[in-house]
Design a protein around this motif. Sequence first.
Motif, mmCIF file in Angstrom:
data_model
loop_
_atom_site.group_PDB
_atom_site.id
_atom_site.type_symbol
_atom_site.label_atom_id
_atom_site.label_comp_id
_atom_site.label_asym_id
_atom_site.label_seq_id
_atom_site.Cartn_x
_atom_site.Cartn_y
_atom_site.Cartn_z
ATOM 1 N N GLU A 197 5.213 51.296 150.437
ATOM 2 C CA GLU A 197 4.649 50.579 151.580
ATOM 3 C C GLU A 197 3.440 49.810 151.078
ATOM 4 N N MET A 198 3.391 48.519 151.388
ATOM 5 C CA MET A 198 2.335 47.649 150.879
ATOM 6 C C MET A 198 1.803 46.791 152.005
ATOM 7 N N LEU A 199 0.563 47.098 152.422
ATOM 8 C CA LEU A 199 -0.105 46.315 153.462
ATOM 9 C C LEU A 199 0.755 46.184 154.716
ATOM 10 N N GLY A 200 1.441 47.285 155.069
ATOM 11 C CA GLY A 200 2.257 47.290 156.280
ATOM 12 C C GLY A 200 3.666 46.775 156.079
ATOM 13 N N ILE A 201 4.023 46.431 154.869
ATOM 14 C CA ILE A 201 5.368 45.931 154.570
ATOM 15 C C ILE A 201 6.112 47.010 153.781
ATOM 16 N N ASN A 202 7.258 47.437 154.297
ATOM 17 C CA ASN A 202 8.065 48.458 153.642
ATOM 18 C C ASN A 202 9.026 47.792 152.657
ATOM 19 N N ILE A 203 8.984 48.254 151.410
ATOM 20 C CA ILE A 203 9.767 47.635 150.343
ATOM 21 C C ILE A 203 10.612 48.703 149.654
ATOM 22 N N GLU A 204 11.877 48.398 149.441
ATOM 23 C CA GLU A 204 12.785 49.311 148.745
ATOM 24 C C GLU A 204 13.697 48.497 147.829
ATOM 25 N N THR A 205 13.917 48.986 146.623
ATOM 26 C CA THR A 205 14.791 48.280 145.687
ATOM 27 C C THR A 205 15.720 49.261 144.989
ATOM 28 N N ASP A 206 16.939 48.795 144.711
ATOM 29 C CA ASP A 206 17.920 49.606 143.991
ATOM 30 C C ASP A 206 18.221 49.025 142.611
ATOM 31 N N GLY A 207 17.417 48.062 142.193
ATOM 32 C CA GLY A 207 17.642 47.425 140.900
ATOM 33 C C GLY A 207 18.421 46.140 140.982
ATOM 34 N N GLU A 208 19.160 45.960 142.051
ATOM 35 C CA GLU A 208 19.940 44.733 142.253
ATOM 36 C C GLU A 208 19.440 43.923 143.441
ATOM 37 N N HIS A 209 18.918 44.609 144.436
ATOM 38 C CA HIS A 209 18.423 43.947 145.634
ATOM 39 C C HIS A 209 17.068 44.520 146.036
ATOM 40 N N ILE A 210 16.348 43.739 146.815
ATOM 41 C CA ILE A 210 15.082 44.186 147.400
ATOM 42 C C ILE A 210 15.225 44.125 148.915
ATOM 43 N N SER A 211 14.972 45.246 149.578
ATOM 44 C CA SER A 211 14.990 45.282 151.041
ATOM 45 C C SER A 211 13.549 45.328 151.542
ATOM 46 N N LEU A 212 13.220 44.462 152.481
ATOM 47 C CA LEU A 212 11.861 44.394 153.022
ATOM 48 C C LEU A 212 11.904 44.490 154.535
ATOM 49 N N GLU A 213 10.957 45.203 155.105
ATOM 50 C CA GLU A 213 10.803 45.305 156.555
ATOM 51 C C GLU A 213 9.351 45.022 156.909
ATOM 52 N N ASN A 214 9.143 44.092 157.839
ATOM 53 C CA ASN A 214 7.794 43.710 158.238
ATOM 54 C C ASN A 214 7.276 44.679 159.293
ATOM 55 N N GLY A 215 6.386 45.573 158.876
ATOM 56 C CA GLY A 215 5.772 46.510 159.809
ATOM 57 C C GLY A 215 4.441 46.036 160.350
ATOM 58 N N ARG A 216 4.066 44.798 160.063
ATOM 59 C CA ARG A 216 2.816 44.246 160.555
ATOM 60 C C ARG A 216 3.003 43.694 161.961
ATOM 61 N N GLN A 217 1.895 43.308 162.585
ATOM 62 C CA GLN A 217 1.938 42.752 163.939
ATOM 63 C C GLN A 217 2.046 41.233 163.937
ATOM 64 N N THR A 218 2.083 40.645 162.748
ATOM 65 C CA THR A 218 2.162 39.194 162.609
ATOM 66 C C THR A 218 3.292 38.825 161.645
ATOM 67 N N PRO A 219 3.785 37.582 161.702
ATOM 68 C CA PRO A 219 4.868 37.172 160.791
ATOM 69 C C PRO A 219 4.427 37.202 159.331
ATOM 70 N N VAL A 220 5.391 37.426 158.460
ATOM 71 C CA VAL A 220 5.172 37.450 157.019
ATOM 72 C C VAL A 220 6.153 36.482 156.377
#
Length: 304
Positions: free
Chosen positions: A233-256
Amino acid sequence: MSSLTITIIIIFATAIVVAYLKATWRDRCLKDMEGFPVIAEMKDGRTVWGTLDLESSGLLLRYPKPYKSGSHFETSFILYRSEYASIKAIYRIPADLDDTLRKKRELKTFSSQSGFFVTVRKAVRNFFAAVRDAIVESMKLLIGQVTPKSSVLSGKEKYVNKMGESFVDYIGNSYDPLLEKLIGRRIIYERFEDDRWREYQGILRNYTKDFIEIINAFAPIVIVFSVKSGKREMLGINIETDGEHISLENGRQTPVKLLLEDVVTLQPGESAKIPFKKTLSIELNEEVDVIFPRSEAIVRHTVD
């Protein structure tokens, strides 16, 4: 007492005062953000974030969590005072502060601008800063009169002049009568970005000879970071990677914004899956408090 003796006394007294002030002096713009989580954008493209600790010799950013780098875990980033020129900007995001830090920010930002002792302190500081050049020139003149008669000081003019400049630098930061009048007022500041000057609004909070501090400003923050395997988790952004793809979810209150070949905007709560990259750039756009080196931003207009 001869002029040579007086000069030597001045030199030693100045050296002692300079040594003490060097050991205790801290930039007052940086002091305003001490103890707060900040994001430091460096001129070489790196982005570092953590809680700011400030000392006279430099600053330290304490990471929210230990960061694995190679075979070890790092807990903080150190920037020495001699490296301040490498700073592009230091941001504080009020929306990310908890209730305690919000109250601390309000107290530091809005409650310390007035009062008898504040007025006296500013008047003294500005006096010393305003006469800086006069003091330096007087010291040069004094040394110039004595040096031709003294083998002790012969060839040392550069050293003595530098010591005199250091003395007044630490007594008070540079005084700018234009900026002094604008403290607490809404202004337009300019930054040179993408080969052109861009304008942003904010309230001028403070300035020193090295930095300007602007609060309640709207400015984009570009965060560049290395992508590691697993979840984080980085500055409210959830990040996950499997080596081939990166999945991101915006947990902030503003657009990213994801700064890819084609910019992808994630609204609050939205997710995206992109091909794996070793580094990723994300842009935040929201109200911030920011410190700029005076070489990086300039106050251009006032706003009613």
